[in-house]
Design a protein around this motif. Structure first.
Motif, short mmCIF file in Angstrom:
data_model
loop_
_atom_site.label_atom_id
_atom_site.label_comp_id
_atom_site.label_asym_id
_atom_site.label_seq_id
_atom_site.Cartn_x
_atom_site.Cartn_y
_atom_site.Cartn_z
N THR A 12 0.83 -1.21 0.00
CA THR A 12 0.00 0.00 0.00
C THR A 12 0.86 1.25 0.00
O THR A 12 0.60 2.21 -0.75
N GLN A 13 1.91 1.25 0.83
CA GLN A 13 2.76 2.43 0.90
C GLN A 13 3.55 2.63 -0.40
O GLN A 13 3.74 3.76 -0.85
N ASN A 16 1.08 4.14 -2.92
CA ASN A 16 0.79 5.54 -2.62
C ASN A 16 1.98 6.44 -2.95
O ASN A 16 1.81 7.55 -3.46
N GLN A 119 8.06 9.32 3.85
CA GLN A 119 7.92 10.61 4.54
C GLN A 119 9.12 11.52 4.27
O GLN A 119 8.99 12.75 4.24
N SER A 128 1.08 15.26 1.78
CA SER A 128 0.56 14.39 2.83
C SER A 128 0.54 12.95 2.33
O SER A 128 0.01 12.67 1.25
N LEU A 129 1.13 12.06 3.11
CA LEU A 129 1.15 10.64 2.76
C LEU A 129 0.82 9.86 4.02
O LEU A 129 1.60 9.88 4.99
N ASP A 130 -0.31 9.22 4.05
CA ASP A 130 -0.79 8.54 5.25
C ASP A 130 0.16 7.42 5.66
O ASP A 130 0.70 6.70 4.82
N MET A 131 0.37 7.30 6.99
CA MET A 131 1.14 6.19 7.53
C MET A 131 0.28 5.51 8.59
O MET A 131 0.06 6.08 9.66
N PRO A 132 -0.21 4.30 8.34
CA PRO A 132 -1.05 3.61 9.32
C PRO A 132 -0.32 3.41 10.65
O PRO A 132 0.85 3.01 10.69
N ASP A 167 -2.32 7.56 19.30
CA ASP A 167 -3.34 7.12 18.36
C ASP A 167 -3.41 5.62 18.18
O ASP A 167 -4.14 5.11 17.33
N ALA A 183 3.20 7.71 13.92
CA ALA A 183 4.05 8.03 12.77
C ALA A 183 5.18 8.96 13.18
O ALA A 183 6.32 8.80 12.75
#
Length: 220
Positions: A12-13, A16, A119, A128-132, A167, A183
């Motif tokens: 996934t990363q 993205n 990142q 912005s790049l989401d990091m679970p 979180d 993150a």
């Protein structure tokens, strides 16, 4: 996370990041990343080298530059010069779905590499790049427990603190509390100063001083 879940997070990363890279202009590829002395292109090129077998790793070691950090940086810059923008993106995208990892490490180092280096590219570009959080927790645990490859200098600095995610259910260590998004904690574990403003707690100021001093000392 199970190995299957780790590889899914890696895929996934990677996907993205490829989408982000495809949206960058030439000037952005030349911008500095969070890795001192590395451009965005250098970091992306490094991520094409995550499936090297024994012979390729040996070939890199024969170009030894005095330390693993300098040798890795040299290999990334050579790769960055050899590949076009389109080839770099295509090579990263081609690794999606594969479970190969570079010889001498595990899938956990692969996870840490893609999460942190993504990142390294996104943050200085204002992207912005989401990091679970669950994947970041696994990567941080690996970074803090790593003995080989040699741990980053930042890992030693983190040892004197109680790290707590805000979180997800994750904490480790003893000492003054440093808390923040998972993150940001992972990035701090890997010496990325850009994450420090997101951290708080009675140990945050001391950790900031330690990591900043380390970063200054390592600058070329």
């Amino acid at each position: 996370m199970t190995p299957d879940q780790v590889w899914q997070a890696i895929d996934t990363q990677r996907a993205n990041l490829c989408d982000l890279l495809a949206d960058l202009g030439d000037d952005q590829w030349r911008q500095p990343s969070l890795c001192a002395g590395w451009t965005v292109r250098d970091v992306a090129a490094h991520l094409t080298l995550q499936q090297l077998g024994p012979a390729a790793v040996l070939a890199q070691m024969l170009k030894w530059r005095g330390s693993i950090d300098r040798t890795t940086a040299h290999a990334a810059r050579l790769r960055a010069t050899a590949l076009t923008t389109e080839q770099t993106i295509a090579e990263i995208r081609a690794t999606i779905g594969s479970r190969r990892h570079i010889f001498g490490v595990t899938h956990l180092e692969t996870l840490c590499d893609i999460l942190v280096h993504s990142q390294d590219i996104a943050i200085p570009l204002g992207r912005s790049l989401d990091m679970p959080a669950d994947a970041a927790a696994v990567a941080a645990g690996r970074a803090l427990s790593m003995r080989w490859p040699p741990p980053l200098p930042s890992v030693k600095a983190m040892a004197g603190f109680r790290l707590t995610a805000t979180d997800t259910s994750w904490s480790t260590g003893d000492g003054p509390t440093v808390q923040g998004p998972m993150a940001a904690l992972l990035l701090a574990c890997c010496g990325r100063l850009a994450a420090l403003p997101q951290l708080s707690g009675d140990g945050a100021a001391e950790l900031t001083t330690l990591l900043t001093a380390q970063s200054t000392a390592r600058r070329p």
